[in-house]
Write a protein that holds these residues in place. Structure first.
Motif, PDB file in Angstrom:
ATOM      1  N   ILE B  11      -5.341 -16.447  28.095  1.00  9.32           N
ATOM      2  CA  ILE B  11      -4.118 -17.205  28.356  1.00  9.32           C
ATOM      3  C   ILE B  11      -4.174 -17.695  29.791  1.00  9.32           C
ATOM      4  CG2 ILE B  11      -2.657 -15.226  29.038  1.00  9.32           C
ATOM      5  CD1 ILE B  11      -0.450 -16.725  27.291  1.00  9.32           C
ATOM      6  N   ASP B  12      -3.863 -18.963  29.975  1.00 10.03           N
ATOM      7  CA  ASP B  12      -3.936 -19.568  31.304  1.00 10.03           C
ATOM      8  C   ASP B  12      -5.258 -19.225  32.004  1.00 10.03           C
ATOM      9  OD1 ASP B  12      -1.447 -20.575  30.879  1.00 10.03           O
ATOM     10  OD2 ASP B  12      -0.405 -18.936  31.907  1.00 10.03           O
ATOM     11  N   LYS B  14      -7.063 -16.822  31.759  1.00  9.27           N
ATOM     12  CA  LYS B  14      -7.291 -15.425  32.088  1.00  9.27           C
ATOM     13  C   LYS B  14      -7.668 -14.704  30.798  1.00  9.27           C
ATOM     14  CE  LYS B  14      -5.006 -11.410  33.933  1.00  9.27           C
ATOM     15  NZ  LYS B  14      -3.749 -10.742  34.095  1.00  9.27           N
ATOM     16  N   ILE B  16      -7.796 -11.767  28.437  1.00  7.75           N
ATOM     17  CA  ILE B  16      -7.015 -10.536  28.310  1.00  7.75           C
ATOM     18  C   ILE B  16      -7.620  -9.596  27.272  1.00  7.75           C
ATOM     19  CG2 ILE B  16      -4.741  -9.587  27.795  1.00  7.75           C
ATOM     20  CD1 ILE B  16      -3.670 -12.309  28.927  1.00  7.75           C
ATOM     21  N   ASN B  36      -0.722   0.221  31.328  1.00  4.91           N
ATOM     22  CA  ASN B  36       0.067  -1.011  31.428  1.00  4.91           C
ATOM     23  C   ASN B  36      -0.856  -2.183  31.705  1.00  4.91           C
ATOM     24  OD1 ASN B  36       2.428   0.942  33.185  1.00  4.91           O
ATOM     25  ND2 ASN B  36       2.703   0.126  31.143  1.00  4.91           N
ATOM     26  N   GLY B  37      -0.593  -3.270  31.011  1.00  6.42           N
ATOM     27  CA  GLY B  37      -1.361  -4.481  31.282  1.00  6.42           C
ATOM     28  C   GLY B  37      -2.741  -4.497  30.659  1.00  6.42           C
ATOM     29  N   SER B  38      -3.052  -3.533  29.797  1.00  7.68           N
ATOM     30  CA  SER B  38      -4.407  -3.482  29.238  1.00  7.68           C
ATOM     31  C   SER B  38      -4.586  -4.457  28.073  1.00  7.68           C
ATOM     32  CB  SER B  38      -4.734  -2.055  28.802  1.00  7.68           C
ATOM     33  OG  SER B  38      -3.775  -1.615  27.862  1.00  7.68           O
ATOM     34  N   GLY B  39      -3.490  -4.979  27.537  1.00 12.42           N
ATOM     35  CA  GLY B  39      -3.615  -5.985  26.475  1.00 12.42           C
ATOM     36  C   GLY B  39      -3.036  -5.569  25.136  1.00 12.42           C
ATOM     37  N   LYS B  40      -2.246  -4.517  25.122  1.00 14.30           N
ATOM     38  CA  LYS B  40      -1.706  -4.007  23.855  1.00 14.30           C
ATOM     39  C   LYS B  40      -0.742  -5.014  23.219  1.00 14.30           C
ATOM     40  CE  LYS B  40      -0.035  -0.316  25.860  1.00 14.30           C
ATOM     41  NZ  LYS B  40      -0.365  -0.756  27.227  1.00 14.30           N
ATOM     42  N   SER B  41       0.211  -5.503  24.029  1.00  9.56           N
ATOM     43  CA  SER B  41       1.162  -6.481  23.480  1.00  9.56           C
ATOM     44  C   SER B  41       0.441  -7.775  23.134  1.00  9.56           C
ATOM     45  CB  SER B  41       2.285  -6.767  24.467  1.00  9.56           C
ATOM     46  OG  SER B  41       3.077  -5.618  24.638  1.00  9.56           O
ATOM     47  N   THR B  42      -0.551  -8.114  23.931  1.00  8.55           N
ATOM     48  CA  THR B  42      -1.325  -9.323  23.637  1.00  8.55           C
ATOM     49  C   THR B  42      -1.968  -9.203  22.262  1.00  8.55           C
ATOM     50  OG1 THR B  42      -1.735  -9.589  25.991  1.00  8.55           O
ATOM     51  CG2 THR B  42      -3.154 -10.833  24.500  1.00  8.55           C
ATOM     52  N   GLN B  84       8.238  -5.312  21.443  1.00 11.50           N
ATOM     53  CA  GLN B  84       8.482  -4.433  22.589  1.00 11.50           C
ATOM     54  C   GLN B  84       9.826  -4.795  23.226  1.00 11.50           C
ATOM     55  OE1 GLN B  84       5.329  -4.439  25.530  1.00 11.50           O
ATOM     56  NE2 GLN B  84       6.333  -2.882  26.783  1.00 11.50           N
ATOM     57  N   GLU B 170       5.528  -0.269  21.230  1.00 12.06           N
ATOM     58  CA  GLU B 170       6.358   0.616  22.058  1.00 12.06           C
ATOM     59  C   GLU B 170       7.762   0.772  21.521  1.00 12.06           C
ATOM     60  OE1 GLU B 170       6.269   0.429  26.237  1.00 12.06           O
ATOM     61  OE2 GLU B 170       4.223  -0.326  26.330  1.00 12.06           O
ATOM     62  N   HIS B 202       3.000   4.820  24.562  1.00  8.41           N
ATOM     63  CA  HIS B 202       2.528   5.479  25.775  1.00  8.41           C
ATOM     64  C   HIS B 202       2.661   6.998  25.658  1.00  8.41           C
ATOM     65  CE1 HIS B 202       1.748   1.998  28.217  1.00  8.41           C
ATOM     66  NE2 HIS B 202       2.937   1.496  27.984  1.00  8.41           N
TER      67      HIS B 202
HETATM   68  N1  LIG Z   1       1.210 -16.000  30.114  1.00  7.53           N
HETATM   69  C1  LIG Z   1       0.413 -15.176  30.823  1.00  7.53           C
HETATM   70  N2  LIG Z   1      -0.254 -15.638  31.884  1.00  7.53           N
HETATM   71  C2  LIG Z   1      -1.045 -14.829  32.607  1.00  7.53           C
HETATM   72  N3  LIG Z   1      -1.194 -13.539  32.347  1.00  7.53           N
HETATM   73  C3  LIG Z   1      -0.559 -13.018  31.300  1.00  7.53           C
HETATM   74  C4  LIG Z   1       0.283 -13.807  30.476  1.00  7.53           C
HETATM   75  N4  LIG Z   1       0.787 -13.025  29.503  1.00  7.53           N
HETATM   76  C5  LIG Z   1       0.269 -11.776  29.727  1.00  7.53           C
HETATM   77  N5  LIG Z   1      -0.518 -11.786  30.792  1.00  7.53           N
HETATM   78  C6  LIG Z   1      -1.217 -10.622  31.377  1.00  7.53           C
HETATM   79  O1  LIG Z   1      -2.050 -10.041  30.400  1.00  7.53           O
HETATM   80  C7  LIG Z   1      -2.182  -8.653  30.635  1.00  7.53           C
HETATM   81  C8  LIG Z   1      -1.921  -7.883  29.363  1.00  7.53           C
HETATM   82  O2  LIG Z   1      -0.544  -7.941  29.047  1.00  7.53           O
HETATM   83  P1  LIG Z   1       0.074  -7.139  27.833  1.00  7.53           P
HETATM   84  O3  LIG Z   1       1.502  -7.499  27.741  1.00  7.53           O
HETATM   85  O4  LIG Z   1      -0.753  -7.346  26.635  1.00  7.53           O
HETATM   86  O5  LIG Z   1      -0.094  -5.642  28.326  1.00  7.53           O
HETATM   87  P2  LIG Z   1       0.339  -4.274  27.630  1.00  7.53           P
HETATM   88  O6  LIG Z   1      -0.891  -3.508  27.399  1.00  7.53           O
HETATM   89  O7  LIG Z   1       1.194  -4.530  26.483  1.00  7.53           O
HETATM   90  O8  LIG Z   1       1.166  -3.576  28.797  1.00  7.53           O
HETATM   91  P3  LIG Z   1       2.471  -2.642  28.767  1.00  7.53           P
HETATM   92  O9  LIG Z   1       1.997  -1.259  28.466  1.00  7.53           O
HETATM   93  O10 LIG Z   1       2.992  -2.710  30.149  1.00  7.53           O
HETATM   94  O11 LIG Z   1       3.423  -3.182  27.770  1.00  7.53           O
HETATM   95  C9  LIG Z   1      -1.228  -8.337  31.778  1.00  7.53           C
HETATM   96  O12 LIG Z   1      -1.956  -8.233  32.961  1.00  7.53           O
HETATM   97  C10 LIG Z   1      -0.320  -9.529  31.820  1.00  7.53           C
HETATM   98  O13 LIG Z   1       0.192  -9.770  33.120  1.00  7.53           O
END
Ligand SMILES: Nc1ncnc2c1ncn2[C@@H]1O[C@H](COP(=O)(O)OP(=O)(O)OP(=O)(O)O)[C@@H](O)[C@H]1O
Ligand SMILES: [Mg+2]
Lengths: 480, 244
Positions: B11-12, B14, B16, B36-42, B84, B170, B202
């Protein structure tokens, strides 16, 4: 499927966009005394009515077309329009539905407003206005038994001159403003309603306006009088064929509520909005005003404005009687290149008068939507109250929404409240709905209907479902 | 039912998800844990079809290429995502939203849609099971709901829609102790030979109530370790440091 049906099938975006091929009687083109005499004559009007029209025409010459509104439009050549057009078969007006041109019956069937006895909508009396004439009015006899008059304006002028003389122009004066005065000079048909003292109208009354002829303006005139202690709920619907030209609809609607009377006036306006690039569509320049003349009277406007290239109207209430109540509930949806400048005026003259304004503007595509409203509290209007809520919903970032509330307050005991919000449908909200199985259009329709709910609830039951669908359809293709 | 091969999502510009593999069979419960931020929601967004990602790799759902389907088509075919952060939709009555959703899915499946009475009966029963105050369902969707109420509302929708693959992002965060138990019971009640779950959490605590068949650790867009439910306990003790 024959060729004609196929064509209708194609008109998916605007299913009322077909036209009826019918022979017309027209007034000569142009705006002049001869044309006004032609109209008056073909309607077999008495001399006083013609005099009134001519007086309006004289005034019109001194008036200038207003130009303060937000949506601008190319100059209208008033000499290049037809001011009267009616199916030839209506020249010697048929007495019964059996004598009505089958093409007209078919047109109304297609519009979902069957006029024939067996197919009629239950509990809804309909006055069907086609271009410049009323072609039929249903349930007249039944209403008559209660003393209710429901007929075309033309018929009222001939049959009930005392009522027409007394009330016509009593709310919208002859020379009120340019378009209202133009209407007073050339108005053709519309509905007339009189509810006698103490009578509660037993069914919904409605008028269905249809523009069909080309190069023709529609100048509807409607007058509703609710005598003491009476009640009536009235609804108008409007559609027109898809055409490249812009057509003018300049109506005047006057409501009068006497002591303890109540009028509920609902509009579902779905005139042809023009195509995706903004070509064609109706100019809907309408003057609607209600007079709460008697004490404890109430007038409530509800409008669902989804059609027209330009909608420019302010259904208003003059709260003259003490304790009278005025309400305005509005949904204005503009998509593609549509424009709307609409709102209301609440003029508080009497004591303890109350008004409520709920406006929901929705803008999508390249459209522009303005709420413009006036709350005017006169010196003697002790304890007047107003509540105004204007919400705008934007879809995409190429459309506009504006709120222009004017307040004139000359009485310190009054209470005026104003709330306004602007919101956007977010991609996240749409994703959420899609994830729950709704496609893009269903999602938008659900969200928008939720946004407009308070207004939709005001519509008579029979029309609420239709209006909900219309709200969804009007925004089709606006996202994704 | 779900086979993910070398899934990447950007995304953008980056990256993930960086080549993720996972297989879920009918009836299985998989848990995903990760910092956090590892990509689970992605991952859950990509599986449910959210726009805005550039996705490569392969995702087979039954016999179809999941990535070719629209969001709502995936929903029609039994994919459900408990968000979430559930969205608020002002003006839209929660019951009406639920009914519209259920009927859209039924319609797509060629099943008979429910009328208002049948629907209310179903809602009453399901809400009762989840000890969810029905009154809340006549309010605007998620507007003014407490954090826990929003999560419960997601589970209520899940139990009404009866999906084949439920992704819970979550759902346990923000639930009180009793609610956690009730929600878990709700999930367990839906467990069957046909329905599978992907549970993002978590906290090991949830997995005491919902016994997973597999636990995966997602770090920096990849699954770095998989195991049984004991892995969750281990993570709770040692944290992610030791794995990264
Ligand atoms: N639109 C976007 N542009 C840039 N980076 C993004 C975008 N959307 C998500 N990210 C980044 O992608 C990474 C993964 O995000 P994600 O929401 O999947 O994490 P997560 O594992 O669900 O975290 P958490 O446990 O905090 O919910 C994060 O670093 C987030 O900042
Ligand atoms: Mg997350």
């Amino acid at each position: 499927m024959d060729a004609r049906e196929k064509e209708i099938e194609k008109l998916k975006d605007y299913k009322y966009g077909f036209s009826t091929d019918i022979e017309n009687t027209r007034a000569p083109k142009g705006l002049n005394e001869e044309v006004i005499k032609f109209i008056s004559n073909i309607k077999k009007e008495p001399q006083w009515m013609l005099d009134w029209r001519l007086k309006a025409f004289e005034r019109l010459k001194q008036l200038k077309e207003p130009n303060w509104q937000k949506p601008k439009y190319p100059k209208i050549d008033y000499q290049d329009l037809y001011y009267y057009s009616a199916p030839k078969s209506m020249d010697d007006k048929p007495k019964s539905l059996d004598e009505l041109d089958p093409k007209l019956l078919e047109t109304y069937n297609k519009l979902g407003i069957p006029l024939q006895e067996q197919a009629r909508l239950n509990g809804i009396a309909v006055d069907a206005v086609f271009d410049s004439v009323s072609v039929a009015t249903t349930f007249k006899g039944e209403l008559n038994k209660k003393g209710i008059i429901f007929c075309s304006m033309s018929e009222a002028i001939r049959e009930h001159p005392e009522l027409v003389k007394k009330y016509l122009g009593s709310v919208i004066p002859l020379s009120d403003h340019y378009f209202a005065t133009l209407n007073s000079a050339v108005f053709t048909d519309g509905s007339f309603v009189y509810i006698p003292e103490g009578v509660r109208c037993p069914m919904e009354l409605s008028t269905y306006f249809r523009i069909n002829a080309t190069e023709t303006g529609q100048f509807e005139r409607t007058l509703i009088i609710a005598d003491k202690g009476s009640y009536v709920s009235y609804l108008e619907g409007c559609t027109a064929p898809m055409r490249d030209e812009n057509q003018l609809h300049a109506a005047n609607v006057e409501l009068v509520a006497l002591d303890d009377a109540e009028i509920k006036y609902s509009t579902v306006q779905n005139w042809y909005p023009g195509d995706k690039d903004g070509k064609g569509g109706i100019y809907n320049f309408v003057t609607k005003r209600g007079l709460c003349k008697g004490k404890n009277s109430k007038i409530s406007w509800t409008q669902v404005e989804t059609g027209s290239a330009i909608t420019w109207k302010y259904p208003s209430c003059i709260l003259m009687g003490d304790n009278s109540v005025g309400e305005f509930y509005s949904i204005a949806i503009t998509n593609n290149h549509q424009k709307a400048d609409t709102g209301t005026k609440m003029i508080h003259l009497g004591k303890n008068t109350k008004s409520k304004i709920i406006s929901k503007g929705i803008s999508a595509g390249f459209a522009d939507n303005t709420y413009r409203g006036l709350v005017d509290i006169a010196k003697k209007a002790d304890n007047a109250r107003n509540f105004t809520q204007c919400d705008s919903l934007l879809m995409g970032n190429k459309c506009g929404a504006h709120t222009v509330p004017y307040i004139k307050n000359k009485n310190s005991s009054s209470n005026i409240e104003h709330e306004a919000t602007t919101s956007k449908i977010s991609d996240e909200q749409l994703f959420y709905c899609n994830q729950r199985g709704l496609n893009q259009e269903e999602a938008v329709s659900l969200i928008v209907n939720g946004f407009c709910k308070e207004v939709l609830q005001q519509l008579p039951m029979e029309f609420a479902v239709e209006a909900q669908k219309l709200v969804g359809i009007s925004l089709e293709g606006s996202v994704g | 039912m779900l086979t993910i091969k070398d899934l990447k999502a950007n995304i953008d510009n980056k990256e993930i998800l960086k080549g993720l593999n996972l297989e879920i069979k009918p009836g299985e419960v998989h848990a995903i844990m990760g910092p956090n931020g590892s990509g689970k929601s992605t991952l859950s967004n990509v599986l449910s079809g959210k726009k805005g990602y550039t996705v490569t790799g392969e995702v087979k759902y039954f016999n179809e290429n999941l990535l070719d389907l629209e969001i709502e088509e995936r929903a029609h075919k039994g994919i459900f995502l408990a968000f979430q952060y559930p969205l608020e939709i002002p003006g839209v009555n929660t019951n009406i939203f639920l009914k519209t959703s259920l009927n859209a899915i039924k319609k797509a499946k060629g099943e008979k849609e429910l009328d208002a009475i049948e629907f209310l009966k179903l809602v009453k029963q399901k809400a009762g099971e989840l000890k969810f105050d029905e009154k809340i369902l006549s309010r605007q969707l998620n507007v003014g709901f407490s954090g826990g109420e929003k999560k419960k509302n997601e589970i209520l929708q899940m139990s009404i829609l009866n999906p084949k693959l439920s992704i819970l992002d979550e759902t346990d965060s923000g639930l009180d102790i009793d609610a956690l138990k009730i929600v878990s019971e709700g999930v367990n009640a839906l467990r069957s030979k046909e329905s599978s779950f992907l549970i993002i959490t978590h906290y090991q605590r949830l997995l005491e109530y919902i016994k997973p068949d597999f636990v995966h650790v997602l770090i920096n867009g990849q699954i770095v370790k998989s195991g049984g439910s004991e892995l969750a306990l281990e993570l709770e003790k040692k944290g992610y440091e030791s794995l990264s």
